[in-house]
Write a protein that holds these residues in place. Structure first.
Motif, PDB file in Angstrom:
ATOM      1  N   LYS A 306     -62.914  25.599 -34.946  1.00 12.27           N
ATOM      2  CA  LYS A 306     -63.351  24.176 -34.524  1.00 12.27           C
ATOM      3  C   LYS A 306     -62.251  23.463 -34.021  1.00 12.27           C
ATOM      4  CE  LYS A 306     -66.894  22.553 -36.503  1.00 12.27           C
ATOM      5  NZ  LYS A 306     -68.214  21.956 -37.213  1.00 12.27           N
ATOM      6  N   SER A 307     -60.948  23.356 -34.606  1.00 13.20           N
ATOM      7  CA  SER A 307     -60.127  22.546 -34.307  1.00 13.20           C
ATOM      8  C   SER A 307     -59.460  23.092 -32.909  1.00 13.20           C
ATOM      9  CB  SER A 307     -58.604  22.578 -34.980  1.00 13.20           C
ATOM     10  OG  SER A 307     -58.420  24.096 -35.386  1.00 13.20           O
ATOM     11  N   GLU A 310     -62.197  22.019 -30.175  1.00  8.10           N
ATOM     12  CA  GLU A 310     -62.396  20.348 -29.909  1.00  8.10           C
ATOM     13  C   GLU A 310     -61.796  20.158 -28.617  1.00  8.10           C
ATOM     14  OE1 GLU A 310     -60.298  18.642 -33.180  1.00  8.10           O
ATOM     15  OE2 GLU A 310     -62.176  18.511 -34.646  1.00  8.10           O
TER      16      GLU A 310
END
Length: 470
Positions: A306-307, A310
């Motif tokens: 997810k990081s 982003e």
């Protein structure tokens, strides 16, 4: 040990020998093949929604995933069920049929096309008498093979541990053995049943998960600093997204010569690559190649990456690349958009693009043009349609927020260069006093040009009208 045995041992290690002749080349190849024998697998899919055709396409994709992981696929099975069996997912009758096929083919592993619960894995292994894994484990294994950066390896390990933690009970009864404790006859402090091996492993996994999450937060901070620098400079960001093997890395290489690894395999590249490019009209933008998506992408994997994903959520434009040569481009588009929704990128403007036009005949091109009217079609491999894509990207990117006119002295050519790179030039003329330029500029560039601004020839600070022509 006899001299003959020692001689053979030296030969196996590649050492010299004077008593035995070298083995024939065919025998050497046979030995190497035995050492490098691929894992032999049987694939199993279940059509729980009644669509056997969709299940068969999913198993075909599973076939490619297995080959990417380094397995040899011996057979595939597709079963139609109203609902998965609670105990074995496929039912005991089908499990016995699968066990016979595994024994007859000499398979090592069974790969299920859906994620199984710990109990289903254990019961199915008992009935089949072979190792059983599911699609999630297979995808995680491929990611582990292809991760190269420190961040990528940490993300994959985090996803694997999150998957493994609730399934420890399914990996063998040995995990329930006592790991410590001496019973009633032990010294003070060691009496009692002690701690089971499974409890020890769970505690270690939780501790490792905590450390990985902490490390990923630190790595994300470094990436945020770089991204904020690009945002302050007013450079718009373009994210290349798409189904795995849709051609994102090929397109980035075509545009920038980035040298990103390109293979006809699923998930060849995991680590995002960002390159700065000049668009038509002189404006610059950053292009980021992201990890490929896939149907039934493990939730733990999405959480771990997810990081990195982003970057997509914070982009100004998403270029959604679709493999037009695949039989179900609509299904791939839906899978990609589902993941974009999970990472909060569903509201980012999207430019849909059909790739691999060089593999299409005229009939297929006409059919896709009817299905996706107005969608650009290109070939990242040959360069067909790439220039039109860049024009479309330049038109879709948001305009800088300030419109102004400035007279820049000739000794400040650096500002003119910034105007070309960061702004949107509307008019430019060279006069005796310097360079007269009218442009749309981001706030940082507008501030740098404030000392040379010409009042009354452009709007005051604020949104520029959309109908101003370049």
């Amino acid at each position: 040990m006899s001299e003959h045995t020692l001689t053979n041992a030296r030969q196996a290690d590649g050492g010299p020998t004077a008593t035995t002749q070298a083995r024939p080349a065919d025998e050497v190849k046979l030995v190497e093949l035995r050492k490098l024998r691929l894992e032999r697998v049987v694939l199993v899919g279940v059509a729980v929604d009644g669509s056997v055709e969709r299940a068969e396409r999913s198993v075909e994709e599973l076939h490619r995933l297995a080959e990417t992981a380094g397995a040899e696929v011996l057979d595939t099975m597709v079963q139609r069920r109203a609902r998965p069996d609670a105990g074995t997912f496929i039912g005991k009758g089908k499990a016995r049929e699968l066990a016979e096929a595994v024994k007859a083919l000499g398979a090592d592993t069974v790969i299920m096309d859906d994620e199984l619960s710990p109990g289903q894995l254990r019961h199915l292994e008992e009935l089949v008498d072979a190792k059983v894994i599911d699609r999630t484990v297979l995808i995680l294994d491929i990611f582990a093979q292809h991760a190269t950066s420190r961040e990528g390896k940490a993300q994959v390990e985090l996803a694997q541990l999150n998957y493994m933690l609730p399934r420890l009970r399914g990996w063998g009864e040995s995990l329930t053995r006592v790991g410590s404790g001496m019973g009633a006859g032990g010294p003070i402090g060691t009496r009692g049943p002690g701690e089971t091996k499974m409890e020890v492993d769970r505690r270690r996994i939780r501790r490792r998960i905590t450390k990985l999450r902490r490390d990923l937060v630190d790595m994300a901070r470094t990436r945020d600093v770089k991204r904020r620098g690009r945002e302050r400079a007013g450079v718009p960001a373009v994210a290349l997204v798409g189904y795995t093997n849709a051609g994102k890395s090929t397109l980035l290489n075509r545009l920038s010569g980035a040298g990103v690894l390109v293979e006809d395999k699923l998930f060849s590249t995991l680590d995002p690559t960002t390159r700065r490019l000049d668009l038509p009209g002189g404006r610059a933008a950053t292009f980021t190649d992201t990890v490929g998506f896939i149907a039934k992408l493990p939730h733990d994997l999405v959480e771990a990456f997810k990081s990195t994903l982003e970057e997509v959520a914070r982009a100004d434009l998403i270029v959604h690349l679709v493999d037009a040569a695949q039989p179900d481009p609509g299904g791939q588009m839906a899978a990609v958009r589902a993941v974009l929704g999970e990472v909060g990128a569903s509201d980012v403007p999207e430019l849909l693009v059909l790739n691999k036009a060089d593999l299409l005949d005229e009939v297929t091109r006409a059919r896709l043009a009817r299905l996706f009217p107005g969608v650009p079609m290109l070939s990242a491999a040959t360069g067909e349609g790439v220039d039109d894509l860049l024009d479309a990207i330049a038109a879709r990117l948001p305009h800088p927020e300030v419109e102004l006119a400035a007279l820049v002295p000739y000794d400040r050519g650096d500002l003119v260069d910034r105007a070309h790179r960061e702004g949107e030039i509307l008019d430019l003329d060279h006069v005796a006093e310097g360079t007269r330029v009218r442009l749309r500029a981001p706030a940082a560039l507008a501030h740098a040009l404030a000392a040379y601004r010409l009042e009354g020839q452009a709007e005051e600070d604020g949104p520029a009208p959309a109908d101003v022509e370049r």
